[in-house]
Design an enzyme around this catalytic site. Structure first.
Site, mmCIF file in Angstrom:
data_model
loop_
_atom_site.group_PDB
_atom_site.id
_atom_site.type_symbol
_atom_site.label_atom_id
_atom_site.label_comp_id
_atom_site.label_asym_id
_atom_site.label_seq_id
_atom_site.Cartn_x
_atom_site.Cartn_y
_atom_site.Cartn_z
ATOM 1 N N ARG A 1 31.909 8.357 -17.073
ATOM 2 C CA ARG A 1 32.191 9.724 -17.474
ATOM 3 C C ARG A 1 31.164 10.689 -16.899
ATOM 4 O O ARG A 1 30.025 10.338 -16.663
ATOM 5 C CB ARG A 1 32.183 9.790 -19.015
ATOM 6 C CG ARG A 1 32.983 10.928 -19.585
ATOM 7 C CD ARG A 1 33.101 10.841 -21.091
ATOM 8 N NE ARG A 1 33.157 12.187 -21.634
ATOM 9 C CZ ARG A 1 32.122 12.813 -22.151
ATOM 10 N NH1 ARG A 1 30.971 12.218 -22.237
ATOM 11 N NH2 ARG A 1 32.259 14.047 -22.590
ATOM 12 N N LYS B 1 26.180 -0.163 -25.796
ATOM 13 C CA LYS B 1 27.453 0.071 -25.127
ATOM 14 C C LYS B 1 28.058 -1.230 -24.611
ATOM 15 O O LYS B 1 27.468 -1.953 -23.812
ATOM 16 C CB LYS B 1 27.269 1.057 -23.968
ATOM 17 C CG LYS B 1 28.588 1.501 -23.344
ATOM 18 C CD LYS B 1 28.406 2.742 -22.500
ATOM 19 C CE LYS B 1 29.704 3.222 -21.899
ATOM 20 N NZ LYS B 1 29.565 4.496 -21.176
ATOM 21 N N ARG C 1 24.444 12.833 -28.089
ATOM 22 C CA ARG C 1 23.460 11.794 -28.409
ATOM 23 C C ARG C 1 23.040 11.943 -29.858
ATOM 24 O O ARG C 1 23.066 13.032 -30.445
ATOM 25 C CB ARG C 1 22.244 11.844 -27.477
ATOM 26 C CG ARG C 1 21.382 13.091 -27.578
ATOM 27 C CD ARG C 1 20.221 13.006 -26.595
ATOM 28 N NE ARG C 1 19.389 14.186 -26.609
ATOM 29 C CZ ARG C 1 18.364 14.370 -27.439
ATOM 30 N NH1 ARG C 1 18.065 13.428 -28.316
ATOM 31 N NH2 ARG C 1 17.638 15.474 -27.390
#
Length: 329
Positions: free
Chosen positions: A125, A189, A326
Site C-alpha cells: 500500500r 503483520k 499507527r
C-alpha cells in the site's frame, strides 16, 4: 514469465526436500557440477534457502511446495469453480496485481485469478514494495468487474473477513485485522490486501484484489522488512496449511464474496469485521501528508471509513486513500 527448463527441473528435484549430491544433480540436469552450483546460487538469489553439506549435497532449508494448478482446482467447491473464469500460474511476475490490471485493460472477464511463485516488483500500500521470495508465500490477485465504481466502497475490508474465514478453515486462529487492509497476528503483520481499480467508458469498473500472505519468510528476507512481521510457519508450526490448500480455501471464500458484493455491500460483513479489528478502542495517529490527527478508534462506517473520537470530543471520519495509521506508543 516461466523459468527455463533447467531452473524448473532443479526446483522440482529440490521440492522433495531431500539431499541431492552435485554429481546426482549434474547427471539429472545434463550439466557440469560447476553449472549446478551456479543454478543453485541463482535460486538462492531468488529467496530459496539451500544448505550445502559436504558428502551429502544440496537440500532446501524449508520444505518447498510449488504451486499446483490441478491441486488448487480440485479443492474448489463446485459452485466456486463455476466463478473461476481462468487460473494463471506463473513462475515469476513483476506483480500479480499489475498483470491483472493489464488484462483488465484488454477486457478480461470477472473471475480471472493470477498466482506467482515470486514477484520482482510486488506491491504494497501507498507505493511500498512487497517482498516476494520464491516458493515461500501466497501472492494472489483476482479480477472482478462491477457496474458502478461506487458499489465497491469498503470492499478491501470485506476481503479481510473472507481471508480470515479461509485461514480459520485451515486451522489458523487468532488472526486479526487492522484498518484498512492488514492481517495481523499478535500485533505483527501476517499479510496485506491491495485493491486497484480502473474506470470503464460505460461507467463500470474493473477491480483487482491483491493478497499477500506470509507462509514462510526466509531470515535474509525478514531482515529487509521494516515492520514487525510474522509468518504461518511461526503461527501454526508444522500445522501450517500448505500453499495450495490455503489458496483454494481463500478462493472458496473470496470468489463468492466478490460475486455477491455488488448486492450485499460492506454492511453484510461489518459485524464480523468489527470482531476481528485489532484497533477497536485504541488510541491512534492518522497521518495525511503533513497533517496528523490523534484519536481513539470508535467504529467503521458502512462505506469503510474509519471513525475516530478525537480529544476535542468530535468524531471524524477518514477514507483509506493515502492515509497512514499507527498506534500511539
Amino acid at each position: 514469465m516461466q523459468y527455463d527448463e533447467l531452473t524448473k527441473t532443479l526446483l522440482h528435484v529440490l521440492s522433495d526436500n531431500g539431499f541431492h549430491s552435485g554429481t546426482e544433480l549434474a547427471g539429472r540436469l545434463g550439466i557440469s557440477r560447476t553449472a549446478v552450483w551456479k543454478a543453485v546460487r541463482a535460486l538462492e538469489l531468488r529467496g530459496i534457502e539451500i544448505a550445502a553439506l559436504p558428502g551429502r549435497g544440496y537440500r532446501v532449508v524449508q520444505p518447498l511446495e510449488l504451486l499446483n494448478e490441478t491441486a488448487i482446482r480440485a479443492a474448489l467447491k463446485p459452485e466456486v469453480a463455476c466463478l473461476l473464469s481462468a487460473l494463471h500460474v506463473y513462475d515469476e511476475l513483476d506483480s500479480t496485481n499489475t498483470h491483472l490490471m493489464r488484462l483488465a485493460a484488454e477486457r478480461a472477464p470477472s473471475g480471472v485469478v493470477c498466482l506467482a511463485e515470486t514477484q520482482t516488483a510486488g506491491k504494497g500500500r501507498i507505493g511500498r514494495t512487497w517482498l516476494s521470495p520464491l516458493g515461500a508465500n501466497v501472492y494472489l490477485s483476482v479480477l472482478w468487474r462491477y457496474d458502478d465504481h461506487a458499489l465497491i466502497a469498503g470492499l478491501s475490508l470485506a476481503v479481510g473477513v473472507a481471508v480470515i474465514r479461509a485461514l480459520e478453515k485451515c486451522g489458523v486462529v487468532g488472526v486479526g485485522l487492522k484498518w484498512p487492509n492488514d492481517l495481523l497476528w499478535e500485533g505483527r503483520k501476517l499479510g496485506g490486501i491491495l485493491l486497484e481499480a480502473s474506470g470503464e467508458a460505460h461507467g463500470g469498473c474493473a477491480v483487482v484484489v491483491g493478497l499477500g500472505i506470509n507462509r514462510y519468510i526466509p531470515s535474509a528476507v525478514g531482515r529487509e522488512i521494516d515492520q514487525a512481521w510474522v509468518d504461518l510457519s511461526t503461527v501454526a508450526g508444522e500445522s501450517a496449511p500448505s500453499r495450495n490448500r490455503l489458496i483454494a480455501s481463500i478462493l472458496n471464500e473470496l470468489l463468492p464474496l466478490l460475486n455477491d458484493y455488488q448486492h450485499t455491500g460492506l454492511r453484510h460483513y461489518l459485524p464480523e469485521w468489527r470482531r476481528y479489528h485489532h484497533l477497536n478502542g485504541r488510541e491512534v495517529i492518522v497521518r495525511q501528508g503533513d497533517i496528523e490527527t490523534v484519536g481513539t478508534v470508535a467504529d467503521i462506517t458502512e462505506e469503510g471509513l474509519l471513525v475516530l473520537t478525537c480529544k476535542d470530543g468530535k468524531r471524524r471520519e477518514f477514507a483509506s486513500g493515502d492515509v497512514q495509521l499507527r498506534v500511539v506508543g
